[in-house]
Motif scaffolding. Structure first.
Motif, PDB file in Angstrom:
ATOM      1  N   ASP A  97       7.896  13.450   0.483  1.00 50.46           N
ATOM      2  CA  ASP A  97       8.464  13.653  -0.851  1.00 50.46           C
ATOM      3  C   ASP A  97       7.406  14.058  -1.868  1.00 50.46           C
ATOM      4  N   GLY A  98       6.129  14.088  -1.435  1.00 57.70           N
ATOM      5  CA  GLY A  98       5.072  14.512  -2.345  1.00 57.70           C
ATOM      6  C   GLY A  98       4.269  13.355  -2.894  1.00 57.70           C
ATOM      7  N   LEU A  99       3.537  13.621  -3.952  1.00 59.91           N
ATOM      8  CA  LEU A  99       2.649  12.613  -4.526  1.00 59.91           C
ATOM      9  C   LEU A  99       3.443  11.505  -5.218  1.00 59.91           C
ATOM     10  N   PRO A 100       2.938  10.266  -5.172  1.00 60.80           N
ATOM     11  CA  PRO A 100       3.627   9.179  -5.871  1.00 60.80           C
ATOM     12  C   PRO A 100       3.530   9.375  -7.382  1.00 60.80           C
ATOM     13  N   LEU A 101       4.536   8.936  -8.076  1.00 59.35           N
ATOM     14  CA  LEU A 101       4.569   9.017  -9.526  1.00 59.35           C
ATOM     15  C   LEU A 101       4.009   7.726 -10.108  1.00 59.35           C
ATOM     16  N   LEU A 102       2.929   7.846 -10.877  1.00 61.50           N
ATOM     17  CA  LEU A 102       2.311   6.678 -11.504  1.00 61.50           C
ATOM     18  C   LEU A 102       2.585   6.707 -12.996  1.00 61.50           C
ATOM     19  N   LYS A 108       0.836  -1.196   0.000  1.00 66.56           N
ATOM     20  CA  LYS A 108       0.000   0.000   0.000  1.00 66.56           C
ATOM     21  C   LYS A 108       0.876   1.253   0.000  1.00 66.56           C
ATOM     22  N   LEU A 109       0.567   2.152  -0.924  1.00 68.06           N
ATOM     23  CA  LEU A 109       1.324   3.398  -1.021  1.00 68.06           C
ATOM     24  C   LEU A 109       0.983   4.306   0.153  1.00 68.06           C
ATOM     25  N   LYS A 110       1.990   4.923   0.748  1.00 69.60           N
ATOM     26  CA  LYS A 110       1.811   5.783   1.901  1.00 69.60           C
ATOM     27  C   LYS A 110       2.060   7.249   1.542  1.00 69.60           C
ATOM     28  N   LYS A 111       1.437   8.124   2.315  1.00 74.81           N
ATOM     29  CA  LYS A 111       1.746   9.541   2.162  1.00 74.81           C
ATOM     30  C   LYS A 111       3.197   9.762   2.539  1.00 74.81           C
ATOM     31  N   SER A 112       3.815  10.681   1.837  1.00 81.72           N
ATOM     32  CA  SER A 112       5.241  10.907   2.062  1.00 81.72           C
ATOM     33  C   SER A 112       5.551  12.391   1.972  1.00 81.72           C
TER      34      SER A 112
END
Length: 397
Positions: free
Chosen positions: A292-297, A286-290
């Motif tokens: 580093d900003g929004l995840p790159l999809l 599961k992707l978590k808030k970071s």
């Protein structure tokens, strides 16, 4: 109903054999005569007395029974029924059928019959998914054997997945469709339905609002006209219809594989709302808030199932029907889509939020073909399905 129909029921050796007792009862409730054949392995799960008592008919067990051969030889027994049903059809029985073996009464009857045959597979999920079983399944389908199931579910062995025998009422519905003398009898039709889910991570996915109701209604209407229907469905809100072969999938890639496996067919109806893109960087966690900003999809284009089938060099269905769910310039966009995809017909509809069509119980469609545009009034989705099924029957006969 099945009044006056004669079913030769072959019961294979698996834990699902207990369902054959209820199947016999359901068939007799509908007026069918059931002649039971119990394999030696089947006797390990149900007793000859219980099978014979429920059927109200003599039970056949032994290829070399002198009395049976004098009274009704295995050749005659294999040919007096309207339909031969194998339930459960074990991996062993399927292998014997595919290989043309005849070393017991069940396999000999199946090799000697000139009657249509339907199988209801039941086995462990690993056995079902094994390459040998899938090769045998493809051979049997190519030989014209009708298949109902298997379903996903818990196994007696504790595992979960495809391999669970269809429920008795599902098999009864398939038998009724098989014996229906409708205009599509003997025709094999592929129907895709529902949305696809394209995973982002184990708990998130890209999807759409398709309920699968229209595709399920179409599959049911085609089966009611006697067609053998292979129903490939994404995770839909509505249950799949009875009397059809159900192939559940989630992603567009899985749907493409299922379509390839289901061909050849006389017609293909591609009602599924297949996602155009998938995430190539789907995470196994599961992707978590970071910070580093929004995840790159990163995205990739999904296979164009409708276009692929429409442009098949060999084995293309005689009739390929696509769907165009549009929110603006419906007819123009759908007409362009038909030409671009290469399908014979496009069923176009307006799925703008204000119409209530996507996820609702009604539909308003326009059938677009070489003959032009045919606008149908708004009606219940099952009525749209019946009208489309009747048009498909006209085109195939």
């Amino acid at each position: 109903m099945l009044a006056g129909k004669h079913i030769l029921l072959i019961i294979g050796g698996g834990i699902a054999a207990f369902k054959s007792l209820d199947l016999i009862r359901r068939l007799r409730e509908r007026g069918a005569t059931v002649t039971p054949v119990l394999s030696r392995a089947g006797e390990e799960f149900v007793t000859p007395l219980s099978v014979s008592a429920l059927a109200g008919q003599k039970l056949y067990r032994d290829l070399f029974d002198l009395g049976d051969e004098a009274e009704m030889g295995h050749i005659q027994l294999s040919r007096v029924a309207d339909l031969v049903v194998v339930a459960p059809a074990t991996a062993d029985l399927m292998a014997k059928m595919a290989g043309g073996m005849a070393n017991d009464l069940a396999s000999t009857l199946l090799l000697a019959t000139d009657t249509p045959v339907m199988i209801a597979p039941a086995m462990n999920v690993r056995m079902w998914e094994h390459a040998a079983t899938q090769r045998n399944l493809a051979t049997l389908r190519g030989d014209g054997i009708a298949v109902v199931g298997p379903n996903d579910g818990d196994m007696a062995c504790g595992e979960f997945g495809p391999g669970r025998m269809s429920e008795p009422l599902e098999i009864v519905a398939a038998i009724e469709a098989q014996l229906n003398d409708g205009p599509l009898k003997g025709r094999r039709i592929l129907v895709t339905s529902g949305p696809t889910y394209e995973p982002i991570d184990p708990v998130r996915y890209i999807a759409n609002r398709s309920s699968g109701a229209q595709g399920a209604a179409i599959a049911s209407a085609l089966a009611a006209l006697g067609a053998e229907v292979v129903f490939i469905t994404g995770p839909a809100d509505v249950p799949p219809p009875r009397g059809v072969e159900v192939v559940p999938v989630e992603t567009a890639l899985q749907m493409q594989e299922a379509v390839d496996a289901a061909l050849p067919a006389d017609a293909g109806v591609f009602a599924a709302a297949v996602a155009d893109w998938r995430v190539t960087t789907a995470s196994d966690r599961k992707l978590k808030k970071s910070k580093d900003g929004l995840p790159l999809l990163e995205f990739a284009e999904n296979p164009d199932i409708l276009k692929t089938v429409s442009h098949m060099a060999s084995g293309r269905p005689k009739l390929v029907v696509g769907f165009a769910a549009e929110t603006n310039d419906v007819i123009d966009n759908a007409t362009a889509k038909r030409l671009r995809k290469g399908c014979d017909w496009i069923v176009a509809n307006d799925v703008s939020p204000g119409t209530g069509i996507m996820g609702g119980g009604e539909n308003a469609v326009t059938l677009i073909s070489d003959a032009g545009e045919e606008e149908w009034p708004r009606m219940a989705k099952d009525q749209v399905a019946k009208k489309l099924a009747a048009r498909i029957a006209e085109a195939l006969t």
